[in-house]
Design a protein around this motif. Structure first.
Motif, PDB file in Angstrom:
ATOM      1  N   UNK A  70      27.074 -23.257 -52.767  1.00 24.44           N
ATOM      2  CA  UNK A  70      26.235 -23.893 -53.466  1.00 24.44           C
ATOM      3  C   UNK A  70      25.693 -22.842 -54.505  1.00 24.44           C
ATOM      4  N   UNK A  71      25.192 -23.529 -55.608  1.00 25.40           N
ATOM      5  CA  UNK A  71      24.675 -22.766 -56.832  1.00 25.40           C
ATOM      6  C   UNK A  71      23.607 -21.745 -56.449  1.00 25.40           C
ATOM      7  N   UNK A  72      22.645 -22.147 -55.498  1.00 27.51           N
ATOM      8  CA  UNK A  72      21.328 -21.404 -55.159  1.00 27.51           C
ATOM      9  C   UNK A  72      21.447 -20.655 -53.810  1.00 27.51           C
ATOM     10  N   UNK A  73      22.382 -20.797 -53.098  1.00 26.72           N
ATOM     11  CA  UNK A  73      22.620 -20.422 -51.721  1.00 26.72           C
ATOM     12  C   UNK A  73      23.894 -20.555 -51.047  1.00 26.72           C
ATOM     13  N   UNK A  74      24.363 -19.499 -50.072  1.00 25.09           N
ATOM     14  CA  UNK A  74      25.289 -19.920 -49.535  1.00 25.09           C
ATOM     15  C   UNK A  74      25.114 -21.161 -48.499  1.00 25.09           C
ATOM     16  N   UNK A  75      26.038 -22.076 -48.243  1.00 26.85           N
ATOM     17  CA  UNK A  75      25.782 -23.053 -47.150  1.00 26.85           C
ATOM     18  C   UNK A  75      25.296 -22.638 -45.746  1.00 26.85           C
ATOM     19  N   UNK A  76      26.011 -21.486 -45.418  1.00 25.90           N
ATOM     20  CA  UNK A  76      25.369 -20.846 -44.061  1.00 25.90           C
ATOM     21  C   UNK A  76      23.902 -20.532 -44.104  1.00 25.90           C
ATOM     22  N   UNK A 101      35.520 -15.162 -39.576  1.00 27.36           N
ATOM     23  CA  UNK A 101      34.130 -14.666 -39.359  1.00 27.36           C
ATOM     24  C   UNK A 101      32.977 -15.661 -39.673  1.00 27.36           C
ATOM     25  N   UNK A 102      33.303 -16.342 -40.999  1.00 29.45           N
ATOM     26  CA  UNK A 102      32.223 -17.277 -41.345  1.00 29.45           C
ATOM     27  C   UNK A 102      32.295 -18.563 -40.415  1.00 29.45           C
ATOM     28  N   UNK A 103      33.366 -18.917 -39.880  1.00 32.45           N
ATOM     29  CA  UNK A 103      33.513 -19.639 -38.970  1.00 32.45           C
ATOM     30  C   UNK A 103      32.718 -19.412 -37.517  1.00 32.45           C
ATOM     31  N   UNK A 104      32.923 -18.531 -37.111  1.00 32.21           N
ATOM     32  CA  UNK A 104      32.137 -18.030 -35.940  1.00 32.21           C
ATOM     33  C   UNK A 104      30.757 -18.097 -36.159  1.00 32.21           C
ATOM     34  N   UNK A 110      24.759 -24.637 -35.836  1.00 24.96           N
ATOM     35  CA  UNK A 110      24.820 -26.036 -35.844  1.00 24.96           C
ATOM     36  C   UNK A 110      25.977 -26.661 -36.542  1.00 24.96           C
ATOM     37  N   UNK A 111      26.978 -25.752 -37.040  1.00 20.32           N
ATOM     38  CA  UNK A 111      28.177 -26.266 -37.664  1.00 20.32           C
ATOM     39  C   UNK A 111      29.198 -26.658 -36.424  1.00 20.32           C
ATOM     40  N   UNK A 112      29.473 -27.975 -36.463  1.00 17.42           N
ATOM     41  CA  UNK A 112      30.215 -28.828 -35.360  1.00 17.42           C
ATOM     42  C   UNK A 112      31.521 -28.912 -35.897  1.00 17.42           C
ATOM     43  N   UNK A 113      31.859 -29.056 -37.198  1.00 21.94           N
ATOM     44  CA  UNK A 113      32.992 -29.059 -37.620  1.00 21.94           C
ATOM     45  C   UNK A 113      33.299 -28.357 -38.941  1.00 21.94           C
ATOM     46  N   UNK A 114      34.646 -28.035 -39.056  1.00 21.13           N
ATOM     47  CA  UNK A 114      35.101 -27.621 -40.586  1.00 21.13           C
ATOM     48  C   UNK A 114      36.199 -28.503 -41.144  1.00 21.13           C
ATOM     49  N   UNK A 115      35.804 -28.711 -42.438  1.00 19.10           N
ATOM     50  CA  UNK A 115      37.039 -29.618 -43.245  1.00 19.10           C
ATOM     51  C   UNK A 115      37.286 -28.585 -44.539  1.00 19.10           C
ATOM     52  N   UNK A 116      38.433 -28.194 -44.500  1.00 23.73           N
ATOM     53  CA  UNK A 116      38.944 -27.455 -45.386  1.00 23.73           C
ATOM     54  C   UNK A 116      39.773 -28.155 -46.539  1.00 23.73           C
ATOM     55  N   UNK A 117      39.301 -27.610 -47.717  1.00 29.41           N
ATOM     56  CA  UNK A 117      39.745 -28.349 -48.819  1.00 29.41           C
ATOM     57  C   UNK A 117      41.134 -27.772 -49.150  1.00 29.41           C
TER      58      UNK A 117
END
Length: 241
Positions: A70-76, A101-104, A110-117
């Protein structure tokens, strides 16, 4: 601003999704995708972390479809600040990042799923359906097996199925070829670059068009029937970063 109490969607009510994506075209595509999955409703979209916070203050949300860049912050960072502020919406992260590392780190936030582009509607639909199955598990487990089944609902058994005759490795090579061609490519051009037949290249290109990740336009000025030129759709639902 008055904070909206987080009341989970009741049985039979749609799961309320907030799309957080900085690119307007991709955000619109994600909202459309969510609306096509039974049992889900997109209640808003935000292009920055600050805008997401404002929407969460006035709109009950069960699930964030969150772009990590995101332009103003990382999503995590946004997910961490929301947890600290008492928001409990789950998160499906949408990203091209493949850093485990980001996934962990995301799991604890509260990240329950990842969708890779890049991804297709079928991929996102699979993740949403699995999330709904996981969320619908209630009551007391009869034993370890039932606990394992509830957690397994979040884990996809493999990549979302492609149309018959298409393979993921070839699709990735075709995707890369089209994305890097600023002036676009014909089926013949893709066939030569990837090392497949023109007919096969056309099938992959049409798949990208149907997924909203490429567009086709006729190329005039030559003798005979005009050729179709395929161009990557910048900011499409399956865009990379």
């Amino acid at each position: 601003m008055t904070e909206v109490p987080e009341v989970p969607a009741g049985p039979g009510e749609p799961i309320r999704v907030l799309v957080v994506e900085d690119d307007p075209v991709a955000a619109d595509a994600h909202v459309m995708y969510v609306g096509r999955v039974p049992g889900f409703v997109a209640v808003g979209k935000a292009h920055t972390g600050a805008e997401a916070r404002r929407l969460l203050d006035r709109t009950p949300v069960d699930l964030l479809l969150l772009d990590l860049h995101l332009p103003d912050a990382h999503g995590l960072q946004l997910a961490r600040s929301l947890r600290a502020a008492g928001y409990h919406a789950d998160v499906i992260a949408v990203t091209s990042a493949r850093d485990l590392t980001v996934v962990r780190e995301g799991v604890s936030l509260g990240v329950v799923q990842y969708v890779l582009k890049p991804f297709t509607f079928a991929t996102l639909r699979d993740r949403l359906v699995r999330y709904a199955e996981f969320r619908g598990a209630a009551g007391e487990a009869s034993g370890q097996d039932e606990v394992d089944r509830a957690l397994a609902a979040l884990r996809a058994p493999g990549p979302a199925a492609l149309p018959k005759g298409l393979s993921a490795p070839t699709l990735e090579r075709v995707t890369e070829a089209v994305r890097e061609a600023t002036e676009g490519l014909t089926a013949a051009g893709v066939a030569e670059e990837v090392g497949i037949s023109r007919i096969t290249a056309r099938r992959y290109l049409e798949h990208l068009v149907e997924a909203g990740r490429a567009e086709r336009k006729p190329l005039y000025g030559q003798v005979g029937r005009p050729e179709l030129v395929y161009r990557w759709v910048k900011g499409g639902a399956g865009k990379g970063r």
